[in-house]
Design an enzyme around this catalytic site. Structure first.
Site, PDB file in Angstrom:
ATOM      1  N   GLU A  71      -6.722   3.982  -5.535  1.00 26.19           N
ATOM      2  CA  GLU A  71      -7.777   4.264  -4.875  1.00 26.19           C
ATOM      3  C   GLU A  71      -8.663   5.758  -5.213  1.00 26.19           C
ATOM      4  O   GLU A  71      -7.804   6.670  -5.080  1.00 26.19           O
ATOM      5  CB  GLU A  71      -7.658   4.353  -3.375  1.00 26.19           C
ATOM      6  CG  GLU A  71      -9.227   4.605  -2.739  1.00 26.19           C
ATOM      7  CD  GLU A  71      -8.597   4.886  -1.163  1.00 26.19           C
ATOM      8  OE1 GLU A  71      -7.819   5.468  -0.807  1.00 26.19           O
ATOM      9  OE2 GLU A  71      -9.671   4.442  -0.281  1.00 26.19           O
ATOM     10  N   HIS A 101     -11.187  -2.456   4.497  1.00 25.96           N
ATOM     11  CA  HIS A 101     -10.804  -1.849   5.752  1.00 25.96           C
ATOM     12  C   HIS A 101     -11.526  -0.696   6.340  1.00 25.96           C
ATOM     13  O   HIS A 101     -11.433   0.098   7.317  1.00 25.96           O
ATOM     14  CB  HIS A 101      -9.329  -1.711   6.038  1.00 25.96           C
ATOM     15  CG  HIS A 101      -8.684  -0.730   5.336  1.00 25.96           C
ATOM     16  ND1 HIS A 101      -8.590  -0.647   3.618  1.00 25.96           N
ATOM     17  CD2 HIS A 101      -8.286   0.256   5.426  1.00 25.96           C
ATOM     18  CE1 HIS A 101      -8.143   0.172   3.405  1.00 25.96           C
ATOM     19  NE2 HIS A 101      -7.843   1.058   4.353  1.00 25.96           N
ATOM     20  N   ASP A 102     -12.162   0.159   5.180  1.00 25.20           N
ATOM     21  CA  ASP A 102     -12.993   1.238   5.469  1.00 25.20           C
ATOM     22  C   ASP A 102     -14.308   1.223   5.514  1.00 25.20           C
ATOM     23  O   ASP A 102     -14.930   2.174   5.719  1.00 25.20           O
ATOM     24  CB  ASP A 102     -12.510   2.397   4.300  1.00 25.20           C
ATOM     25  CG  ASP A 102     -11.131   2.877   4.505  1.00 25.20           C
ATOM     26  OD1 ASP A 102     -10.651   2.914   3.372  1.00 25.20           O
ATOM     27  OD2 ASP A 102     -10.384   2.720   5.443  1.00 25.20           O
ATOM     28  N   ASP A 114      -2.800   4.927  -2.360  1.00 28.55           N
ATOM     29  CA  ASP A 114      -4.117   5.417  -1.548  1.00 28.55           C
ATOM     30  C   ASP A 114      -4.294   6.933  -1.927  1.00 28.55           C
ATOM     31  O   ASP A 114      -3.601   7.640  -2.126  1.00 28.55           O
ATOM     32  CB  ASP A 114      -3.333   5.390  -0.075  1.00 28.55           C
ATOM     33  CG  ASP A 114      -4.309   5.998   0.761  1.00 28.55           C
ATOM     34  OD1 ASP A 114      -5.365   5.022   1.352  1.00 28.55           O
ATOM     35  OD2 ASP A 114      -4.201   7.148   1.553  1.00 28.55           O
ATOM     36  N   ASP A 123       0.890  -1.315  -0.089  1.00 29.61           N
ATOM     37  CA  ASP A 123      -0.070  -0.025  -0.003  1.00 29.61           C
ATOM     38  C   ASP A 123       0.969   1.096  -0.099  1.00 29.61           C
ATOM     39  O   ASP A 123       1.847   1.388   0.956  1.00 29.61           O
ATOM     40  CB  ASP A 123      -0.856  -0.082   1.343  1.00 29.61           C
ATOM     41  CG  ASP A 123      -2.124   0.745   1.086  1.00 29.61           C
ATOM     42  OD1 ASP A 123      -3.186   0.081   1.510  1.00 29.61           O
ATOM     43  OD2 ASP A 123      -2.198   1.754   0.460  1.00 29.61           O
TER      44      ASP A 123
HETATM   45  O1  TEU Z   1      -9.065   6.190   2.323  1.00 30.80           O
HETATM   46  C1  TEU Z   1      -9.557   7.170   1.703  1.00 30.80           C
HETATM   47  C2  TEU Z   1     -11.064   7.313   1.695  1.00 30.80           C
HETATM   48  O2  TEU Z   1     -11.584   7.864   0.719  1.00 30.80           O
HETATM   49  C3  TEU Z   1     -11.953   6.555   2.824  1.00 30.80           C
HETATM   50  O3  TEU Z   1     -10.718   6.521   3.872  1.00 30.80           O
HETATM   51  C4  TEU Z   1     -12.944   7.611   3.359  1.00 30.80           C
HETATM   52  O4  TEU Z   1     -12.659   8.928   2.997  1.00 30.80           O
HETATM   53  C5  TEU Z   1     -12.877   7.450   4.755  1.00 30.80           C
HETATM   54  O5  TEU Z   1     -13.251   6.167   5.284  1.00 30.80           O
HETATM   55  C6  TEU Z   1     -13.976   8.585   5.225  1.00 30.80           C
HETATM   56  O6  TEU Z   1     -15.202   7.903   5.268  1.00 30.80           O
HETATM   57  C7  TEU Z   1      -7.684   6.000   2.264  1.00 30.80           C
HETATM   58  C8  TEU Z   1      -7.614   4.594   3.279  1.00 30.80           C
HETATM   59  O7  TEU Z   1      -8.289   3.499   2.654  1.00 30.80           O
HETATM   60  C9  TEU Z   1      -8.174   4.823   4.577  1.00 30.80           C
HETATM   61  O8  TEU Z   1      -7.934   3.728   5.508  1.00 30.80           O
HETATM   62  C10 TEU Z   1      -7.220   6.191   5.080  1.00 30.80           C
HETATM   63  O9  TEU Z   1      -7.858   6.600   6.399  1.00 30.80           O
HETATM   64  C11 TEU Z   1      -7.232   7.290   4.405  1.00 30.80           C
HETATM   65  O10 TEU Z   1      -7.018   6.839   2.956  1.00 30.80           O
HETATM   66  C12 TEU Z   1      -6.173   8.253   4.639  1.00 30.80           C
HETATM   67  O11 TEU Z   1      -4.883   7.590   4.148  1.00 30.80           O
END
Ligand code: TEU
Ligand code: CA
Length: 522
Positions: free
Chosen positions: A238, A312-313, A188, A93
């Site tokens: 992403e 994971h989000d 990311d 990542d």
């Molecule tokens: O995620 C970015 C993202 O768009 C989502 O995290 C979303 O904005 C966030 O969950 C709020 O709803 C990436 C990674 O996947 C995430 O885990 C990180 O927290 C984020 O970037 C910052 O690096």
């Protein structure tokens, strides 16, 4: 790439081999045989670099060092080697929109070093932009009398990609990992890296219109890919709040940017007016429109999608669009089939393959995620904040992988339903969700129509009935999905090919049934 499947590991919650409550690299090595048995081709590892862990590793303070919590660089090199023996590639990542505020570059910037201040975005005056984690996107530094930009947490200052030295640092980091035998890179929020020349207030939104798919984003991605020669690796971007036109450029077969990209529009169908922290039922009409628009649009643009429900989000999809109760197994299998028969590369998030559910935490003390903890403070105290977090929190996907029934010490509580939902009681059960995922992966590698066929969505009057066709030469698949707990009428005169019930349906789809019919396949 067409018939490949990626498995996403959140190392902190995957497998803990030394009992300290944190998953570790040795745990991933221990589970390589399981992953090979499942049939996946790549493992996407979320960040394990040195980090204060304010955002669980997406706040990096040293891109070339492994956080000792996970193990050593030697452990990672061993993982790469052992995975390679099983024809599994490791995807790392790459978090380059921002660093941690603990990164030496940022510390030197705060100490007044102008060279490193230009690695970040410092302004005399802030705009009214909002952080994606709540609050302002700017933090004031008194001794500099300046503000710095952080689209995420204040401990994640945004890098200034307009500075060519920053781009050289990024290339250097990518080459460091490529030389270690890394076969894939996930970038990311890579579509946020190019900021506008002029920073202005956004009187109609949170500012994302000014930095999303920014003015130089495609040039910078092309430069990074070209100068590091990673077009021979699997690369995925992403893309936050992006557009189809941009994704056709990001992942077009001839644009020399990335191999594929994630977009999230289909995972906002339960966000009323795009508001994540307001509860609402999923809008299945909107879901059907979005999948048709993106699947047929990316196909027309000769571009390639990363296909997923979970990461994971995101909350667990069986809790979000399926059923945790009577139709738990059928709905988990239907949702899996929906993704795995689409045009693109499927991603399986750890635990999805056994139907893991949301956490259902009862107290704020059980939560760990910075976004959720921030929002708990920002949400109206009169709101049922725990109920909102229960549906929306990223912690829903971060509870430990459920290998067996044991409740072990962990940085975040394991879901007590591990008593019933775990790898151990599914791996030898032919009808389990786990063995169903294994069949889906095998089908993708057996029938080129799934990996390479064209796609066309069929309009239906019932929002809960989704139908799409796949076709390649004379072969046709027609795929029916019932996104409800009711029987839905349908008919098809082709051969029954595959489905999530023991027998083929008659003239109606049973609750959460998927049924695939074929012509010409055999
Ligand atoms: O995620 C970015 C993202 O768009 C989502 O995290 C979303 O904005 C966030 O969950 C709020 O709803 C990436 C990674 O996947 C995430 O885990 C990180 O927290 C984020 O970037 C910052 O690096
Ligand atoms: Ca451990």
């Amino acid at each position: 790439m067409y018939d490949k499947v990626v498995y996403q590991i959140y190392p902190k919650s995957f497998k803990d081999t030394n009992g300290d409550g944190f998953g570790d690299i040795k745990g991933i090595i221990e589970k390589l045989d399981y992953l090979s048995w499942l049939g996946v081709d790549y493992l996407w590892l979320t960040p394990m670099y040195l980090s204060p862990e304010n955002d669980n590793g997406y706040d990096i303070s040293n891109y070339k060092q492994i956080n000792p919590q996970y193990g050593s660089m030697e452990d990672l090199e061993e993982l790469i080697k052992q995975a390679d023996k099983l024809n599994i590639g490791i995807m790392m990542d790459m978090v380059f929109n921002h660093t941690s505020s603990e990164h030496p570059w940022f510390k030197q910037a705060l100490a007044g070093d102008k060279y490193y201040q230009d690695y970040y975005i410092f302004k005399d005056e802030p705009t009214n932009w909002e952080s994606k984690f709540g609050g302002s996107a700017w933090e004031y530094i008194e001794n500099l009398d300046k503000y710095y930009l952080h689209l995420f947490d204040k401990s994640q200052p945004d890098l200034n990609w307009d500075n060519p030295q920053v781009r050289e640092e990024v290339k250097n980091i990518i080459l460091f990992w490529k030389e270690k035998g890394i076969k894939g890179f996930r970038f990311d929020v890579i579509n946020l890296i190019s900021k506008p020349d002029v920073f202005r207030d956004d009187n109609e939104g949170d500012g994302r219109r000014y930095y999303t798919d920014g003015p130089h984003v495609h040039d910078y991605i092309k430069e990074i890919v070209n100068d590091t020669g990673i077009e021979d690796c699997i690369t995925v971007g992403e893309m936050s709040s992006t557009s189809l036109d941009n994704c056709i450029k990001y992942s077009g077969s001839k644009t020399k940017e990335l191999a594929m990209c994630f977009n999230f529009h289909h995972l906002k169908i339960d966000y009323p007016n795009n508001q994540k922290w307001v509860l609402a039922k999923p809008d299945l009409k909107q879901m059907k429109f979005l999948f048709k628009y993106w699947q047929e649009g990316m196909q027309a643009g000769d571009a390639w999608s990363a296909l997923f429900w979970c990461n994971h989000d995101q909350p667990r999809i069986v809790s979000r669009l399926g059923d945790e109760g009577k139709y738990w197994m059928e709905s988990a299998k239907m949702l899996a089939t929906y993704i795995h028969f689409l045009r693109g590369t499927p991603y399986i998030y750890q635990g999805e393959e056994i139907g893991m559910t949301n956490a259902h935490f009862k107290s704020i003390d059980q939560y760990r995620d910075v976004e959720s903890l921030n929002m708990y403070q920002l949400l109206d105290k009169n709101e049922d904040r725990l109920n909102i977090l229960g549906e929306r929190s990223r912690d829903n996907s971060r509870t430990p992988m459920q290998w067996d029934t044991k409740i072990r010490k962990s940085w975040i509580e394991i879901n007590p339903n591990c008593k019933n939902i775990n790898v151990e009681n599914q791996i030898h059960n032919e009808d389990s969700i786990l063995n169903y995922y294994r069949k889906l992966i095998k089908l993708r590698k057996t029938y080129p129509i799934i990996a390479k066929g064209n796609v066309e969505f069929i309009d239906t009057k019932d929002d809960e009935l989704v139908i799409y066709k796949r076709f390649l030469d004379d072969d046709v698949l027609i795929c029916f999905y019932n996104f409800s707990d009711k029987n839905l009428e349908f008919d098809c005169d082709l051969n029954y090919f595959f489905g999530n019930y023991i027998s083929a349906p008659s003239n109606f789809l049973r609750p959460y049934e998927c049924a695939i019919y074929s012509k010409g396949i055999y």
